[in-house]
Write an enzyme that holds these catalytic residues in place. Structure first.
Site, PDB file in Angstrom:
ATOM      1  N   LYS A 118       0.858  -1.187   0.000  1.00 49.20           N
ATOM      2  CA  LYS A 118       0.000   0.000   0.000  1.00 49.20           C
ATOM      3  C   LYS A 118       0.896   1.240   0.000  1.00 49.20           C
ATOM      4  O   LYS A 118       1.931   1.274   0.682  1.00 49.20           O
ATOM      5  CB  LYS A 118      -0.894  -0.026   1.241  1.00 49.20           C
ATOM      6  CG  LYS A 118      -1.926   1.072   1.344  1.00 49.20           C
ATOM      7  CD  LYS A 118      -2.791   0.835   2.581  1.00 49.20           C
ATOM      8  CE  LYS A 118      -3.836   1.915   2.787  1.00 49.20           C
ATOM      9  NZ  LYS A 118      -4.661   1.652   3.993  1.00 49.20           N
ATOM     10  N   SER A 198      -9.392   1.772   3.333  1.00 47.28           N
ATOM     11  CA  SER A 198      -8.530   2.528   2.440  1.00 47.28           C
ATOM     12  C   SER A 198      -7.509   1.673   1.696  1.00 47.28           C
ATOM     13  O   SER A 198      -6.836   2.161   0.794  1.00 47.28           O
ATOM     14  CB  SER A 198      -7.786   3.609   3.234  1.00 47.28           C
ATOM     15  OG  SER A 198      -6.909   3.024   4.210  1.00 47.28           O
ATOM     16  N   SER A 222      -9.992  -0.613   7.419  1.00 47.34           N
ATOM     17  CA  SER A 222      -9.322  -0.371   6.137  1.00 47.34           C
ATOM     18  C   SER A 222      -8.573  -1.566   5.577  1.00 47.34           C
ATOM     19  O   SER A 222      -8.096  -1.511   4.448  1.00 47.34           O
ATOM     20  CB  SER A 222      -8.374   0.825   6.256  1.00 47.34           C
ATOM     21  OG  SER A 222      -9.113   2.016   6.344  1.00 47.34           O
TER      22      SER A 222
END
Length: 524
Positions: A118, A198, A222
């Site tokens: 990420k 996210s 997330s």
């Protein structure tokens, strides 16, 4: 073998795959249709132990595996926009792993395995942006601690995945999966549906088989919501099990990085590296997946959450029936204190974000604090192309400092009530875990409206710092729904073992079809 010989062999192995160009930031690869078969291996379903067995016996190389994923990124990612960039050294990393395997010196189960990060996880050789153009300049000076662990284990850092900008902590009505750097990530199952946030790019990339595993981060939901909404496995570890050093923060009181994968074994193996503990070996997860009767005698509390829709609730009914048929006892529960947790969590995060983002920004080129970041967004149009708001930034700027007695009292109450919500529920019903839906069917992506994501199931474990694990439960129409499992403090190993048994029983994974759209009537 002498060092010179090893270096020469590494170079020789690296030359063959370096073909003509195509993948951004990567030496080009031959054109490919994005097939999932590689030397008889189905990338959709293969596990890390199966890959390692082949690499140990010379039936597969890390270079071939890495090249295959790079080709898939080139062929598939234009549909979903999950991968921001690939590493210019990915194939060299793979070639070095091939040398180690040939010499019988592999560093462990992640050696040669391609991993996506990420893009809020620091890498010294690639930009780390948190999705914001404010950080799109030079890379950080050093890797995040967890990246150092991955490199030491021989993992191939394949590239960086898109995310909800600033981990969805910028606007009051954000659109998950959108960032100014990467644009909008789409759900691979139905492209006009949202991937949740996210860790959107990490989850969507794995659903599309663009890497073997990925790293996500979570403050509240997330990891587990994107995992559920994209039909994969996501593990939010117990707080402190994985170092947050070098990861763009929201709150040190809740933030954690964690593994995302297409199966529980791969998630457990990745956690063992991230945490520095041999979680997978201690569990004997290979046995947990294949052993019949792994659920017999287990007690699971089902928190139904009918507010997530009739289709999701019906899936939970079917899931409970399948777990009972496998010998588990399933009882319905409602963890207490949820309204109070919802009331207190957001104000606490505002204060902690101001403290922690200021500390992080001081280590990077660009805005040096939250006030500078707010001003940057006001003066850079790219930051307003999907939604203009930065209300959370503005509220955090004026929130009470974390040293304020009022804030300290709020955080103490949050910690107490969130832990009690899980501990008391598990004790009252003698449970091995609490289960709930990880997500509703994915909503349509709409910048003007923002998300439709009131999903309370992740909050108790997230605020408590307890582990949670999302495994595929099934589908509502064409859209995946995950089953979220949570347990007590540092019961990660037990939760992963139970998750492996649940995964085997439900057998709910299926490959995405990249449908342009579906009727809303089929996803309720």
């Amino acid at each position: 073998m002498k060092k010179r010989s090893i270096a020469a062999l590494t170079a020789a192995l690296a030359v063959a795959p370096l073909l003509a160009s195509g993948v951004p930031g990567q030496p080009a690869v031959a054109a490919d249709s994005g097939q999932t078969l590689l030397r008889g291996v189905d990338l959709d379903t293969v596990t890390i132990p199966e890959l390692q067995e082949r690499m140990d016996h010379g039936a597969l190389t890390s270079s071939e595996l890495t090249l295959s994923y790079l080709r898939r990124i080139k062929a598939i990612d234009p549909k979903i926009h999950a991968v921001l960039r690939t590493s210019p050294t990915a194939l060299r990393q793979a070639a070095a792993s091939d040398v180690r395997h040939r010499l019988g010196k592999a560093r462990g189960p992640l050696d040669g395995i391609p991993v996506l990060l990420k893009d809020n996880v620091n890498t010294r050789d690639m930009p780390t942006t948190a999705g914001s153009t404010a950080l799109a300049g030079s890379p950080p000076d050093t890797d995040a601690d967890l990246v150092g662990k991955l490199r030491a284990a021989g993992a191939v850092i394949l590239g960086k995945a898109n995310l909800s900008e600033w981990a969805n902590f910028r606007a009051a009505k954000p659109t998950s999966g959108w960032s100014a750097v990467g644009g909008q990530t789409n759900n691979p199952y139905v492209l006009d549906r949202n991937p949740c946030g996210s860790s959107s790019g990490s989850a969507a990339a794995l659903a599309a088989s663009l890497a073997q595993v990925a790293i996500g981060t979570e403050t509240d939901g997330s990891i587990v919501c994107p995992a559920g909404m994209n039909g994969i496995v996501g593990h939010k570890p117990s707080l402190g099990l994985v170092s947050q050093s070098g990861v763009v923060p929201i709150s040190a009181e809740q933030d954690t990085a964690g593994p995302m994968a297409r199966n529980v074994i791969d998630a457990a193996i990745t956690l063992s590296v991230l945490s520095g503990h041999d979680t997978a070996r201690a569990l004997g997860l290979s046995d947990a997946v294949t052993r019949p009767g792994g659920l017999r005698g287990k007690r699971i509390g089902l928190w139904r959450l009918p507010s997530l829709g009739a289709g999701t609730d019906a899936l939970m009914t079917r899931t409970a029936a399948r777990l009972r048929a496998a010998g588990a006892e399933v009882v319905e529960v409602t963890p207490p204190y949820q309204d109070r947790l919802a009331e207190l969590e957001f104000p606490a995060l505002l204060s902690e974000f101001h403290r922690d983002i200021d500390t992080y920004l001081a280590t990077r080129n660009g805005p040096r604090d939250l006030a500078g970041l707010i001003e940057f967004n006001r003066t850079h149009r790219a930051e307003r192309t999907c939604f203009a708001g930065q209300e959370l930034f503005e509220q955090a700027l004026v929130a009470p400092p974390t040293a304020d007695p009022g804030h300290r009292a709020v955080r103490a109450e949050l910690k107490d009530l969130s832990r009690r919500s899980i501990d008391e529920t598990m004790a009252a019903h003698d449970l091995d875990a609490i289960a709930s839906p990880a997500n509703p069917p994915a909503w349509t992506t709409d910048c003007a409206r923002g998300d439709n994501d009131v999903i309370p199931s992740s909050t108790p474990a997230a605020v408590a710092g307890y582990p949670s694990l999302s495994v595929p439960a099934g589908f509502v129409g064409e859209l995946p729904v995950g089953l979220l499992l949570m347990a007590g403090d540092h019961q990660d190993a037990e939760l992963l073992s139970l998750g492996a048994a649940v995964e085997q029983r439900l057998d709910a994974w299926r490959a995405p079809r990249y449908l342009p759209s579906v009727s809303s009537d089929t996803t309720r």
